[in-house]
Write an enzyme that holds these catalytic residues in place. Structure first.
Site, PDB file in Angstrom:
ATOM      1  N   SER A 149       0.867  -1.239   0.247  1.00  0.00           N
ATOM      2  CA  SER A 149       0.060  -0.018   0.050  1.00  0.00           C
ATOM      3  C   SER A 149       0.838   1.440  -0.073  1.00  0.00           C
ATOM      4  CB  SER A 149      -0.811   0.142   1.459  1.00  0.00           C
ATOM      5  OG  SER A 149      -1.427   1.230   1.504  1.00  0.00           O
ATOM      6  N   TYR A 181      -1.504  -1.761  11.196  1.00  0.00           N
ATOM      7  CA  TYR A 181      -2.157  -1.824   9.795  1.00  0.00           C
ATOM      8  C   TYR A 181      -0.630  -1.526   8.808  1.00  0.00           C
ATOM      9  CZ  TYR A 181      -3.577  -1.297   4.935  1.00  0.00           C
ATOM     10  OH  TYR A 181      -3.799  -1.527   3.676  1.00  0.00           O
ATOM     11  N   LYS A 226       1.996  -3.688   6.656  1.00  0.00           N
ATOM     12  CA  LYS A 226       2.607  -3.683   4.989  1.00  0.00           C
ATOM     13  C   LYS A 226       4.036  -3.656   4.850  1.00  0.00           C
ATOM     14  CE  LYS A 226      -1.522  -4.337   3.346  1.00  0.00           C
ATOM     15  NZ  LYS A 226      -1.783  -5.627   2.962  1.00  0.00           N
TER      16      LYS A 226
END
Ligand code: UDP
Length: 347
Positions: A127, A152, A156
Site C-alpha cells: 500500500s 496496519y 504492510k
C-alpha cells in the site's frame, strides 16, 4: 498447460477483480479465503463474469499452516497473490495483536509453504501507506518509506521486508522465491458488469463506499474530513485507481514473474494513475457523472490522514507495460452501478 495462480483473499474486493482478470488472461486460479470480511457475493459474481463454475475454492485461514500446506499439495502453484489480511487502520490501532498475528502469520505461512514446495513467485499486496506524509510528490518507488503510523501500515512495511529477505535468502537455491510488492494508491470502483465490487461491513471507512451508501440512502450524510488543508480547495489529495485497472496490474506482474522477465528477484511497483484528485473534486465528479445531489458536510480533519499523496507511475508503465486506463468518471459510474445492483444481489 495453463499456469496456476493461488489468490489468497480471493473472495474480497480486490481479490475478486484480480481473479476475473487472471482467468480472462488464461490463468487457472485457486481461491482461498476465510470469509472473515466478505460473503460469497463477489465469488458468485466472479463465476458469472467468467462463465467458470468450477474455480477451486477453499474456505481456509492462511494463519493455519496445515491448510496452506494442503493447497500446495493439492495444486501445482506457479504464483501466489497474497491479499488475505485485515485492512482497517483504526481497528489495527485498537487491536494491534490481532493485526500483527493475522497479517504476519498468514504471509509467513504462505512463504514457508511455498519455499518447502520448491519455491514460487509471490506477489504481495502492499500500500501507498508505506510512504506516509512524503516531502516530495509524486512518490517514486525510491521515495523513502516513513515510520508507519498504524499497526496496519506497519504490517504492510514488515511484509514487504519479509518478502525481500526471503527472496534474498532463496536466490540461487533450489527453492527460489521471487517477489513483487505492488503499492496500491486508493482503489475504487467496481467491475463494469456490476457483479463484483466493494462490500464494506458496517459503516464504511473509505470514501467511495461512503459516498455510494449516502447516495442510495443507507447513510444520511457524507462527512468530508477537513477543508482547511494546504491544497487548492482545502481537502486532501489522493490518487484514485480503478479496481479493474489495478487488477490488470496484478496480471502484468504475475506474468512478469512467471515468464522470467524480472530484473531483480524482489521488485516494487507503485500502482496508481499519477493524477491527484481532491476529496471535494471526487464528490463533485460523482454528483456530475451520476446526476445525483449528494448530502455532504465539511467536518474536522480525520486523525492520521496525510494531506496529499499520489504516484509516479513510470516504473510500472515501463516495466509492467501497464497503465491506468479508466477515467475517474467511468470508475465513479461503476461504483454507483455496483451499489444499486447490490441490493438486488443480496436479496
Ligand atoms: N474521507 C472523507 N470522508 C469519509 C471517508 C474518507 O472525507 O467518510 C477522506 C479521507 O479523509 C481521505 C480521503 O477521503 O482524505 C480518502 O480516504 P480513504 O479512507 O478512502 O483512503 P485513505 O487515503 O485514507 O487510505
Amino acid at each position: 498447460m495453463a499456469k496456476k495462480v493461488l489468490v489468497s483473499g480471493g473472495a474480497g474486493y480486490i481479490g475478486s477483480h484480480v481473479t476475473v482478470e487472471l482467468i480472462s488472461a488464461g490463468y487457472d486460479v485457486v481461491v482461498a479465503d476465510n470469509m472473515s470480511n466478505c460473503d460469497m457475493t463477489c465469488f458468485e459474481g466472479v463465476k458469472k463474469i467468467t462463465g467458470k463454475d468450477d474455480i477451486p475454492f477453499y474456505q481456509i485461514d492462511c494463519c493455519d499452516f496445515a491448510s496452506v500446506n494442503r493447497l500446495f499439495t493439492e495444486h501445482e502453484i506457479d504464483a501466489v497473490i497474497h491479499f488475505a489480511a485485515f485492512k482497517a487502520v483504526g481497528e489495527s490501532v485498537a487491536e494491534p495483536i490481532k493485526y500483527y498475528r493475522n497479517n504476519l502469520v498468514s504471509f509467513l505461512n504462505i512463504l514457508e509453504v511455498a519455499k518447502s514446495h520448491g519455491g514460487c513467485n509471490v506477489l504481495f499486496s502492499s500500500s501507498a501507506t508505506v510512504y506516509g506524509e512524503a516531502d516530495i510528490l509524486p512518490v517514486t518507488e525510491q521515495t523513502p518509506r516513513l515510520p508507519a503510523t498504524s499497526p496496519y501500515g506497519n504490517t504492510k512495511q514488515m511484509c514487504e521486508d519479509i518478502l525481500r529477505d526471503v527472496v534474498k535468502a532463496t536466490t540461487g537455491s533450489e527453492n527460489v522465491i521471487n517477489g513483487i510488492a505492488l503499492r496500491y494508491f486508493n482503489p475504487i470502483g467496481a467491475h463494469p458488469s456490476a457483479l463484483i465490487g466493494e462490500l464494506p461491513r458496517g459503516v464504511p471507512n473509505n470514501l467511495v463506499p461512503f459516498i455510494t451508501q449516502t447516495a442510495i440512502g443507507k447513510r444520511e450524510c457524507l462527512s468530508i474530513f477537513g477543508n482547511d488543508y494546504p491544497t487548492e480547495d482545502g481537502t486532501c489529495l489522493r490518487d484514485y485507481i480503478d479496481v479493474v485497472d489495478l487488477a490488470k496490474a496484478h496480471v502484468a506482474a504475475v506474468s512478469r514473474m512467471i515468464d522470467g522477465k524480472m530484473k531483480n528477484g524482489y521488485e516494487v511497483f507503485n500502482v496508481g494513475t499519477g493524477r491527484p484528485v481532491s476529496v471535494y473534486e471526487l464528490v463533485r465528479a460523482f454528483e456530475r457523472v451520476n446526476g445525483i445531489e449528494l448530502n455532504y458536510k465539511f467536518v474536522d480533519r480525520r486523525p492520521g490522514d496525510v494531506v496529499a499523496i499520489w504516484a509516479e507511475t513510470t516504473l510500472a508503465n515501463n516495466e509492467l507495460g501497464w497503465k491506468a486506463e479508466r477515467t475517474v468518471e467511468e470508475t465513479l459510474a461503476s461504483a454507483w452501478a455496483w451499489e444499486r445492483n447490490l441490493s438486488l444481489l443480496q436479496k
